[in-house]
Design a protein around this motif. Structure first.
Motif, PDB file in Angstrom:
ATOM      1  N   LEU A 162       0.822  -1.212   0.000  1.00 49.02           N
ATOM      2  CA  LEU A 162       0.000   0.000   0.000  1.00 49.02           C
ATOM      3  C   LEU A 162       0.854   1.259   0.000  1.00 49.02           C
ATOM      4  CD1 LEU A 162      -2.887  -0.989   2.438  1.00 49.02           C
ATOM      5  CD2 LEU A 162      -3.054  -0.592  -0.017  1.00 49.02           C
ATOM      6  N   GLN A 163       1.966   1.218   0.696  1.00 47.28           N
ATOM      7  CA  GLN A 163       2.856   2.370   0.702  1.00 47.28           C
ATOM      8  C   GLN A 163       3.475   2.611  -0.672  1.00 47.28           C
ATOM      9  OE1 GLN A 163       2.500   4.776   2.972  1.00 47.28           O
ATOM     10  NE2 GLN A 163       4.655   4.778   3.597  1.00 47.28           N
ATOM     11  N   LEU A 164       3.791   1.542  -1.385  1.00 51.16           N
ATOM     12  CA  LEU A 164       4.309   1.705  -2.737  1.00 51.16           C
ATOM     13  C   LEU A 164       3.278   2.404  -3.635  1.00 51.16           C
ATOM     14  CD1 LEU A 164       6.052  -1.757  -3.281  1.00 51.16           C
ATOM     15  CD2 LEU A 164       7.191   0.464  -3.162  1.00 51.16           C
ATOM     16  N   LEU A 165       2.041   1.955  -3.570  1.00 45.60           N
ATOM     17  CA  LEU A 165       1.001   2.555  -4.405  1.00 45.60           C
ATOM     18  C   LEU A 165       0.664   3.969  -3.961  1.00 45.60           C
ATOM     19  CD1 LEU A 165      -1.397  -0.529  -4.742  1.00 45.60           C
ATOM     20  CD2 LEU A 165       0.276   0.318  -6.410  1.00 45.60           C
ATOM     21  N   LEU A 166       0.589   4.174  -2.658  1.00 43.41           N
ATOM     22  CA  LEU A 166       0.300   5.515  -2.155  1.00 43.41           C
ATOM     23  C   LEU A 166       1.419   6.492  -2.489  1.00 43.41           C
ATOM     24  CD1 LEU A 166      -1.412   5.253   1.353  1.00 43.41           C
ATOM     25  CD2 LEU A 166      -2.110   6.678  -0.574  1.00 43.41           C
ATOM     26  N   GLY A 167       2.651   6.030  -2.406  1.00 41.72           N
ATOM     27  CA  GLY A 167       3.763   6.899  -2.756  1.00 41.72           C
ATOM     28  C   GLY A 167       3.702   7.332  -4.212  1.00 41.72           C
ATOM     29  N   LEU A 168       3.351   6.387  -5.095  1.00 41.09           N
ATOM     30  CA  LEU A 168       3.233   6.739  -6.509  1.00 41.09           C
ATOM     31  C   LEU A 168       2.092   7.726  -6.739  1.00 41.09           C
ATOM     32  CD1 LEU A 168       4.127   6.281  -9.438  1.00 41.09           C
ATOM     33  CD2 LEU A 168       2.537   4.346  -9.519  1.00 41.09           C
ATOM     34  N   ALA A 169       0.936   7.476  -6.117  1.00 39.88           N
ATOM     35  CA  ALA A 169      -0.221   8.350  -6.325  1.00 39.88           C
ATOM     36  C   ALA A 169       0.026   9.751  -5.775  1.00 39.88           C
ATOM     37  CB  ALA A 169      -1.457   7.726  -5.674  1.00 39.88           C
ATOM     38  N   THR A 170       0.507   9.832  -4.548  1.00 40.25           N
ATOM     39  CA  THR A 170       0.730  11.156  -3.950  1.00 40.25           C
ATOM     40  C   THR A 170       1.901  11.889  -4.594  1.00 40.25           C
ATOM     41  OG1 THR A 170       2.050  10.085  -2.213  1.00 40.25           O
ATOM     42  CG2 THR A 170      -0.280  10.498  -1.744  1.00 40.25           C
ATOM     43  N   GLY A 171       2.930  11.145  -5.015  1.00 37.69           N
ATOM     44  CA  GLY A 171       4.044  11.789  -5.696  1.00 37.69           C
ATOM     45  C   GLY A 171       3.642  12.367  -7.037  1.00 37.69           C
ATOM     46  N   LEU A 172       2.866  11.603  -7.809  1.00 40.46           N
ATOM     47  CA  LEU A 172       2.369  12.120  -9.083  1.00 40.46           C
ATOM     48  C   LEU A 172       1.394  13.273  -8.870  1.00 40.46           C
ATOM     49  CD1 LEU A 172       1.797   8.943 -11.284  1.00 40.46           C
ATOM     50  CD2 LEU A 172       3.566  10.682 -11.526  1.00 40.46           C
ATOM     51  N   ALA A 173       0.632  13.228  -7.781  1.00 36.90           N
ATOM     52  CA  ALA A 173      -0.300  14.325  -7.498  1.00 36.90           C
ATOM     53  C   ALA A 173       0.457  15.623  -7.246  1.00 36.90           C
ATOM     54  CB  ALA A 173      -1.166  13.966  -6.290  1.00 36.90           C
ATOM     55  N   MET A 174       1.531  15.571  -6.479  1.00 40.65           N
ATOM     56  CA  MET A 174       2.321  16.780  -6.243  1.00 40.65           C
ATOM     57  C   MET A 174       2.986  17.268  -7.522  1.00 40.65           C
ATOM     58  SD  MET A 174       4.048  16.408  -2.471  1.00 40.65           S
ATOM     59  CE  MET A 174       4.987  14.940  -2.881  1.00 40.65           C
ATOM     60  N   ALA A 175       3.506  16.343  -8.323  1.00 41.98           N
ATOM     61  CA  ALA A 175       4.137  16.744  -9.584  1.00 41.98           C
ATOM     62  C   ALA A 175       3.122  17.369 -10.540  1.00 41.98           C
ATOM     63  CB  ALA A 175       4.806  15.536 -10.228  1.00 41.98           C
ATOM     64  N   ALA A 176       1.939  16.766 -10.632  1.00 43.64           N
ATOM     65  CA  ALA A 176       0.907  17.322 -11.498  1.00 43.64           C
ATOM     66  C   ALA A 176       0.418  18.670 -10.989  1.00 43.64           C
ATOM     67  CB  ALA A 176      -0.269  16.342 -11.603  1.00 43.64           C
ATOM     68  N   SER A 177       0.338  18.808  -9.673  1.00 41.38           N
ATOM     69  CA  SER A 177      -0.072  20.091  -9.096  1.00 41.38           C
ATOM     70  C   SER A 177       0.927  21.186  -9.442  1.00 41.38           C
ATOM     71  CB  SER A 177      -0.198  19.948  -7.581  1.00 41.38           C
ATOM     72  OG  SER A 177      -0.400  21.198  -6.962  1.00 41.38           O
ATOM     73  N   GLN A 178       2.208  20.900  -9.322  1.00 40.25           N
ATOM     74  CA  GLN A 178       3.223  21.891  -9.665  1.00 40.25           C
ATOM     75  C   GLN A 178       3.203  22.211 -11.157  1.00 40.25           C
ATOM     76  OE1 GLN A 178       6.817  20.102  -8.230  1.00 40.25           O
ATOM     77  NE2 GLN A 178       6.219  20.266  -6.073  1.00 40.25           N
ATOM     78  N   THR A 179       3.014  21.187 -11.985  1.00 37.43           N
ATOM     79  CA  THR A 179       2.945  21.422 -13.432  1.00 37.43           C
ATOM     80  C   THR A 179       1.757  22.297 -13.786  1.00 37.43           C
ATOM     81  OG1 THR A 179       3.969  19.263 -13.830  1.00 37.43           O
ATOM     82  CG2 THR A 179       2.820  20.287 -15.676  1.00 37.43           C
ATOM     83  N   TRP A 180       0.622  22.030 -13.184  1.00 37.25           N
ATOM     84  CA  TRP A 180      -0.579  22.819 -13.458  1.00 37.25           C
ATOM     85  C   TRP A 180      -0.410  24.263 -13.001  1.00 37.25           C
ATOM     86  CZ3 TRP A 180      -5.885  22.843 -10.737  1.00 37.25           C
ATOM     87  CH2 TRP A 180      -6.834  23.410 -11.587  1.00 37.25           C
ATOM     88  N   SER A 181       0.269  24.457 -11.862  1.00 38.40           N
ATOM     89  CA  SER A 181       0.503  25.831 -11.397  1.00 38.40           C
ATOM     90  C   SER A 181       1.388  26.601 -12.373  1.00 38.40           C
ATOM     91  CB  SER A 181       1.144  25.811 -10.007  1.00 38.40           C
ATOM     92  OG  SER A 181       2.469  25.308 -10.057  1.00 38.40           O
ATOM     93  N   LEU A 182       2.384  25.944 -12.944  1.00 42.00           N
ATOM     94  CA  LEU A 182       3.240  26.603 -13.932  1.00 42.00           C
ATOM     95  C   LEU A 182       2.471  26.916 -15.206  1.00 42.00           C
ATOM     96  CD1 LEU A 182       6.521  24.503 -13.509  1.00 42.00           C
ATOM     97  CD2 LEU A 182       6.131  26.858 -12.781  1.00 42.00           C
ATOM     98  N   GLN A 183       1.596  26.002 -15.627  1.00 42.89           N
ATOM     99  CA  GLN A 183       0.803  26.239 -16.827  1.00 42.89           C
ATOM    100  C   GLN A 183      -0.190  27.372 -16.619  1.00 42.89           C
ATOM    101  OE1 GLN A 183      -0.936  22.393 -17.486  1.00 42.89           O
ATOM    102  NE2 GLN A 183       0.888  21.544 -18.475  1.00 42.89           N
TER     103      GLN A 183
END
Length: 245
Positions: A162-183
Motif C-alpha cells: 500500500l505504501q508503494l502505491l500511495l507513494g506513486l499516487a501522492t508523488g504524481l499528485a504533487m508533480a501534477a499540481s506543480q505542473t498545473w501551477s506553472l501552466q
C-alpha cells in the motif's frame, strides 16, 4: 529625367487603384465578421443573455475563468502537499500500533519514495499525453481510496504494498499540481508565490489534523482525514471546470 517622371506617375496611377481595392476588400471582410463580446460587457451594452443582436457573438469571460482556475490551483497545491506529510505521521503510528519493529517501519516509510523515483519520467510523459488535469484527478481518486485500506491491513507485506502505491499516487499528485501551477501562472510570479504559500500551509496543518484525529478518535478517523483531504483536491479541480460541462 522627364521620362523617368512620366514612368513613375504612370506606375502610381496603375498601383493606386489596386492598393485601394485591396484595402476596401479587407475592410468589407472585417465588417462582415461578427463582433465578439465578453460576458462582463453584455449588461453594459444592453445585450440580453438569451438573444444577442444580429452580428454579435457572446463568448465566456476569459478573466473570470482564469480567476477560478487560479483559486483551484491554490486548493490543489494545499491538499496534494498536505497528504504527503499526513501519511508521514499516520503510517508509522499505525505500524507501531500493529507491532512492527523499527526496521520494518523504516522500510515501510522508505517504500513510499521508490516508485516516484523510478516512474517520474513516465508520469511526465503521461501528463503530456493525457493532460495534467486528467492525471491529477486519477491520482487524487487513488489517494482518497488507498488510505482507507491501510487500517484493514495489519501485516508488513500489505502495508509495504500500500505504501508503494500511495507513494506513486501522492508523488504524481504533487508533480501534477506543480505542473498545473506553472501552466496556469503563465509566467506570473505572484501566482507562483501564492501557490508556494498554499503548499506550506497544507504541510503545516495536515500533520496537526491527523495527529489530533488519532488521539481523539483513533486510527480510522486519521486515515479518513487523509481521504477527505484527497477529496479536497477533486473538489478544487471541479471548481474550475465549466458550469455547463
Amino acid at each position: 529625367s522627364r521620362a523617368s517622371q512620366r514612368l513613375l506617375s504612370h506606375s502610381a496611377s496603375v498601383c493606386e487603384p489596386a492598393i485601394l481595392g485591396i484595402l476596401l476588400s479587407r475592410r468589407k471582410r472585417l465588417a462582415s465578421r461578427p463582433r465578439i463580446l465578453p460576458v462582463r460587457r453584455r449588461a453594459a451594452l444592453g445585450v440580453p443573455d438569451h438573444h444577442p443582436p444580429h452580428g454579435v457573438s457572446v463568448i465566456p469571460d476569459a478573466p473570470q475563468k482564469r480567476d477560478r482556475e487560479a483559486v483551484a490551483v491554490l486548493g490543489v497545491g494545499l491538499f496534494t502537499n498536505a497528504i504527503w506529510d499526513m501519511l508521514s505521521v499516520v503510517v508509522p503510528l499505525y505500524a507501531v500500533a500493529v507491532g512492527l519493529n523499527a526496521a520494518q517501519i523504516g522500510m515501510i516509510v522508505a517504500a513510499r519514495s521508490l516508485l516516484p523515483a523510478l516512474l517520474s519520467i513516465h508520469g511526465g510523459i503521461l501528463m503530456d499525453e493525457l493532460g495534467t488535469r486528467r492525471v491529477l484527478i486519477c491520482v487524487a481518486v487513488a489517494s482518497a481510496v488507498l488510505p482507507l485500506l491501510i487500517p484493514l491491513s495489519g501485516w508488513f507485506t500489505a502495508l509495504l504494498a500500500l505504501q508503494l502505491l500511495l507513494g506513486l499516487a501522492t508523488g504524481l499528485a504533487m508533480a501534477a499540481s506543480q505542473t498545473w501551477s506553472l501552466q496556469t501562472s503563465r509566467g506570473m510570479t505572484a501566482l507562483l508565490a501564492r501557490y508556494s504559500i498554499a503548499t506550506r500551509i497544507g504541510t503545516f496543518i495536515g500533520p496537526i489534523v491527523v495527529g489530533a484525529a488519532w488521539d481523539l478518535f483513533g486510527a480510522w478517523s486519521a486515515f479518513t482525514c487523509v481521504a477527505i483531504c484527497s477529496g479536497g483536491t477533486i473538489a478544487a479541480m471541479a471548481y474550475c471546470m465549466p458550469r455547463d460541462a
